[in-house]
Design a protein around this motif. Structure first.
Motif, PDB file in Angstrom:
ATOM      1  N   ILE A   1       1.058  -1.437  -0.122  1.00 25.80           N
ATOM      2  CA  ILE A   1      -0.313   0.022   0.170  1.00 25.80           C
ATOM      3  C   ILE A   1       0.648   1.507   0.204  1.00 25.80           C
ATOM      4  CG2 ILE A   1      -1.689   1.463   1.851  1.00 25.80           C
ATOM      5  CD1 ILE A   1      -3.525  -1.469   1.478  1.00 25.80           C
ATOM      6  N   ALA A   2       1.563   1.084   0.736  1.00 24.10           N
ATOM      7  CA  ALA A   2       2.900   2.418   0.717  1.00 24.10           C
ATOM      8  C   ALA A   2       3.978   2.886  -0.393  1.00 24.10           C
ATOM      9  CB  ALA A   2       3.688   2.078   2.339  1.00 24.10           C
ATOM     10  N   ASP A   3       3.636   3.936  -0.769  1.00 26.36           N
ATOM     11  CA  ASP A   3       4.561   4.223  -1.867  1.00 26.36           C
ATOM     12  C   ASP A   3       6.082   4.070  -1.397  1.00 26.36           C
ATOM     13  OD1 ASP A   3       5.820   5.570  -4.121  1.00 26.36           O
ATOM     14  OD2 ASP A   3       4.930   7.085  -3.686  1.00 26.36           O
ATOM     15  N   PRO A   4       6.892   3.186  -1.274  1.00 27.54           N
ATOM     16  CA  PRO A   4       8.326   3.086  -1.507  1.00 27.54           C
ATOM     17  C   PRO A   4       8.803   3.927  -1.971  1.00 27.54           C
ATOM     18  CG  PRO A   4       7.875   1.660  -3.482  1.00 27.54           C
ATOM     19  CD  PRO A   4       6.326   2.523  -2.919  1.00 27.54           C
ATOM     20  N   GLY A   5       8.399   5.227  -2.280  1.00 30.03           N
ATOM     21  CA  GLY A   5       9.569   6.715  -3.020  1.00 30.03           C
ATOM     22  C   GLY A   5       9.134   7.867  -1.619  1.00 30.03           C
ATOM     23  N   ASP A   6       8.083   7.406  -0.748  1.00 34.87           N
ATOM     24  CA  ASP A   6       7.326   8.393   0.160  1.00 34.87           C
ATOM     25  C   ASP A   6       8.470   8.414   1.164  1.00 34.87           C
ATOM     26  OD1 ASP A   6       5.695   9.600   1.668  1.00 34.87           O
ATOM     27  OD2 ASP A   6       4.128  10.578   0.183  1.00 34.87           O
ATOM     28  N   ALA A   7       8.950   8.785   1.788  1.00 36.83           N
ATOM     29  CA  ALA A   7       9.698   8.382   3.425  1.00 36.83           C
ATOM     30  C   ALA A   7       8.660   9.227   4.727  1.00 36.83           C
ATOM     31  CB  ALA A   7      10.823   9.247   3.439  1.00 36.83           C
ATOM     32  N   GLY A   8       7.527   9.703   4.193  1.00 38.80           N
ATOM     33  CA  GLY A   8       6.657   9.877   5.219  1.00 38.80           C
ATOM     34  C   GLY A   8       5.214   8.551   5.217  1.00 38.80           C
ATOM     35  N   MET A   9       5.174   7.372   3.985  1.00 36.71           N
ATOM     36  CA  MET A   9       4.464   5.907   4.661  1.00 36.71           C
ATOM     37  C   MET A   9       5.169   5.205   4.902  1.00 36.71           C
ATOM     38  SD  MET A   9       2.069   6.650   0.329  1.00 36.71           S
ATOM     39  CE  MET A   9       1.821   8.330  -0.111  1.00 36.71           C
ATOM     40  N   VAL A  10       4.499   4.021   5.545  1.00 36.31           N
ATOM     41  CA  VAL A  10       5.512   2.944   5.784  1.00 36.31           C
ATOM     42  C   VAL A  10       4.966   1.975   5.554  1.00 36.31           C
ATOM     43  CG1 VAL A  10       5.707   2.695   8.002  1.00 36.31           C
ATOM     44  CG2 VAL A  10       7.141   1.704   7.732  1.00 36.31           C
ATOM     45  N   ASP A  11       4.557   0.647   5.069  1.00 39.44           N
ATOM     46  CA  ASP A  11       4.893  -1.046   5.534  1.00 39.44           C
ATOM     47  C   ASP A  11       5.283  -2.385   6.922  1.00 39.44           C
ATOM     48  OD1 ASP A  11       2.199  -0.676   3.674  1.00 39.44           O
ATOM     49  OD2 ASP A  11       3.268  -1.364   1.813  1.00 39.44           O
ATOM     50  N   VAL A  12       3.663  -2.307   7.594  1.00 38.60           N
ATOM     51  CA  VAL A  12       4.407  -2.767   8.790  1.00 38.60           C
ATOM     52  C   VAL A  12       3.684  -4.585   8.691  1.00 38.60           C
ATOM     53  CG1 VAL A  12       5.049  -4.094  10.949  1.00 38.60           C
ATOM     54  CG2 VAL A  12       5.120  -1.273  10.090  1.00 38.60           C
ATOM     55  N   VAL A  13       4.122  -5.495   8.710  1.00 44.94           N
ATOM     56  CA  VAL A  13       3.803  -7.295   8.364  1.00 44.94           C
ATOM     57  C   VAL A  13       4.357  -7.762   9.026  1.00 44.94           C
ATOM     58  CG1 VAL A  13       3.038  -8.750   6.544  1.00 44.94           C
ATOM     59  CG2 VAL A  13       3.817  -6.916   5.990  1.00 44.94           C
ATOM     60  N   GLY A  14       2.506  -8.261   9.957  1.00 46.39           N
ATOM     61  CA  GLY A  14       2.952  -8.688  11.419  1.00 46.39           C
ATOM     62  C   GLY A  14       2.690  -7.804  12.450  1.00 46.39           C
ATOM     63  N   PHE A  15       2.868  -8.871  13.660  1.00 51.25           N
ATOM     64  CA  PHE A  15       2.209  -8.406  15.350  1.00 51.25           C
ATOM     65  C   PHE A  15       2.990  -9.142  16.124  1.00 51.25           C
ATOM     66  CE2 PHE A  15      -0.200  -9.661  18.261  1.00 51.25           C
ATOM     67  CZ  PHE A  15      -0.514  -8.200  18.900  1.00 51.25           C
ATOM     68  N   ASP A  16       3.884  -8.241  17.064  1.00 57.82           N
ATOM     69  CA  ASP A  16       5.056  -9.028  17.599  1.00 57.82           C
ATOM     70  C   ASP A  16       5.109  -6.931  18.629  1.00 57.82           C
ATOM     71  OD1 ASP A  16       7.071  -6.840  16.418  1.00 57.82           O
ATOM     72  OD2 ASP A  16       7.958  -9.031  15.974  1.00 57.82           O
ATOM     73  N   THR A  17       5.426  -7.450  19.672  1.00 58.19           N
ATOM     74  CA  THR A  17       6.115  -6.204  20.222  1.00 58.19           C
ATOM     75  C   THR A  17       6.854  -4.824  20.062  1.00 58.19           C
ATOM     76  OG1 THR A  17       7.643  -6.785  21.445  1.00 58.19           O
ATOM     77  CG2 THR A  17       6.265  -7.763  22.667  1.00 58.19           C
ATOM     78  N   ALA A  18       7.516  -5.308  18.828  1.00 57.39           N
ATOM     79  CA  ALA A  18       8.529  -4.592  18.292  1.00 57.39           C
ATOM     80  C   ALA A  18       6.671  -3.500  17.121  1.00 57.39           C
ATOM     81  CB  ALA A  18       9.297  -5.127  17.293  1.00 57.39           C
ATOM     82  N   THR A  19       5.540  -4.252  16.794  1.00 55.81           N
ATOM     83  CA  THR A  19       5.003  -2.976  16.073  1.00 55.81           C
ATOM     84  C   THR A  19       5.241  -1.671  16.257  1.00 55.81           C
ATOM     85  OG1 THR A  19       4.286  -5.167  14.998  1.00 55.81           O
ATOM     86  CG2 THR A  19       2.900  -3.334  14.761  1.00 55.81           C
ATOM     87  N   PRO A  20       4.362  -1.468  17.593  1.00 54.33           N
ATOM     88  CA  PRO A  20       3.714   0.227  17.911  1.00 54.33           C
ATOM     89  C   PRO A  20       4.916   0.891  18.343  1.00 54.33           C
ATOM     90  CG  PRO A  20       2.893  -2.043  19.510  1.00 54.33           C
ATOM     91  CD  PRO A  20       3.712  -2.678  18.794  1.00 54.33           C
ATOM     92  N   ASP A  21       6.090   0.092  18.426  1.00 58.89           N
ATOM     93  CA  ASP A  21       7.430   0.741  18.925  1.00 58.89           C
ATOM     94  C   ASP A  21       7.785   1.244  17.741  1.00 58.89           C
ATOM     95  OD1 ASP A  21       7.375   0.767  22.102  1.00 58.89           O
ATOM     96  OD2 ASP A  21       9.075  -0.945  22.396  1.00 58.89           O
ATOM     97  N   LEU A  22       8.156   0.717  16.645  1.00 58.80           N
ATOM     98  CA  LEU A  22       7.960   0.229  15.131  1.00 58.80           C
ATOM     99  C   LEU A  22       7.495   1.740  15.012  1.00 58.80           C
ATOM    100  CD1 LEU A  22       9.454  -1.389  12.207  1.00 58.80           C
ATOM    101  CD2 LEU A  22       7.586   0.725  12.169  1.00 58.80           C
TER     102      LEU A  22
END
Length: 321
Positions: free
Chosen positions: A291-312
């Protein structure tokens, strides 16, 4: 560790532990040298007496991971001293904060313990109500370990039908349960947060930060659903002239079915609102698309669910990377 620090004596004790003839002898060595459970031979870990020596000084994270094993061997059972000690330790707010146990870690442990069987291996057990209650209370208490972004955050929660099926990798939770947990966590930790639900159309999300996780899961499961349109949160914020720093879209997979791609919807929002908003898409599973545009630093895709997700996502929202 040097010999002067007792290191050699400790290493020799570990070797003697491997040759211990009885669980009582092993327990005495564990107490004398404050040994962790990782150095104890696996055959001794079937002895409740050995755990009597281990649990009082065991790290809280390790204790939470071993609840199923402790119940399986009978160290934890209703009205037992083991159950009482576990409940006391899980209920110690200062210990939870000191150990920095993450809410998602406790949630996964609670779901696994309630299930009565590990995701891997042959262990099985009958969970006790007191431990389940203690884990539930610890889940909410541990929100103090979450570092907020302190940004204006809009959480868009996918409520399409597929969210209620399957399990998130590495946990016994459905995508709907995991998404509800993330949403509740942001509601309880961010000073400015709004929530909405979406599938093929925008839906009011009747939840409050004072609600419990089961209440949030129940509320999201009652909402009518259709196909997934991940652009709706940005379009809704633009239509209502809401100033948002970070959009967080939670879905079970990375899809979109509307008239406009989510990346384009974010760009439109930025252009018309004059806010350099960011977009984080949290997909519980990947279907190979993005979904995120890889050329846009203001967008990010996160795949998965663990304790690192909220901090990221908090770090991304703050601009730490």
């Amino acid at each position: 560790v040097g010999v002067a620090d007792g290191g050699l004596e400790y290493l020799l004790a570990v070797e003697r532990l491997k040759a211990a003839k009885t669980p009582d002898a092993a327990a005495n060595m564990i107490r004398q040298f404050n040994m962790p459970w990782e150095v104890v031979p696996s055959e001794l870990l079937r002895s409740p007496g050995v755990w009597d020596a281990l649990v009082p000084h065991m790290g809280l994270t390790a204790l939470i991971r071993n609840l199923g094993r402790l119940t399986d061997i009978g160290w934890i059972k209703p009205l037992s001293a083991g159950e009482r000690l576990v409940v006391e330790r899980l209920g110690a707010a200062t210990e939870l904060l000191k150990a920095r146990v993450h809410p998602l870690q406790i949630l996964t442990a609670e779901a696994t313990y309630r299930r009565g069987q590990g995701l891997k291996g042959s262990l099985s057990w009958t969970p006790t109500a007191a431990v389940l209650d203690a884990l539930d209370a610890a889940f909410y208490e541990s929100f103090g370990n979450v570092e907020p972004s302190n940004k204006r955050t809009l959480v868009g929660l996918d409520v399409s039908g597929s969210m209620g099926f399957g399990q998130v990798a590495g946990s016994p939770l459905t995508p709907r349960e995991a998404a509800a947990a993330l949403t509740l966590m942001w509601m309880k930790t961010e000073p400015q947060v709004a929530t909405m639900a979406f599938s093929d159309e925008l839906v009011h999300l009747p939840i409050q930060k004072s609600m419990s996780l089961p209440d949030v899961v129940d509320a999201t499961s009652r909402i009518p659903f259709g196909r997934t349109d991940c652009a709706l949160p940005m379009q809704w914020a633009l239509d209502n002239q809401l100033e948002v720093d970070t959009f967080v879209v939670i879905t079970d997979n990375e899809t979109w079915s509307g008239r406009i791609h989510p990346a384009q919807a974010l760009q439109e929002y930025r252009r018309y609102m004059g806010v350099d908003a960011k977009l984080a898409v949290v997909a519980m599973a990947s279907n190979g698309f993005t979904i995120a545009d890889p050329g846009d630093a203001g967008m990010v895709d996160v795949v998965g669910f663990d304790t690192a997700t909220p901090d990221l996502i908090s770090g991304f929202s703050r601009g730490d990377f």
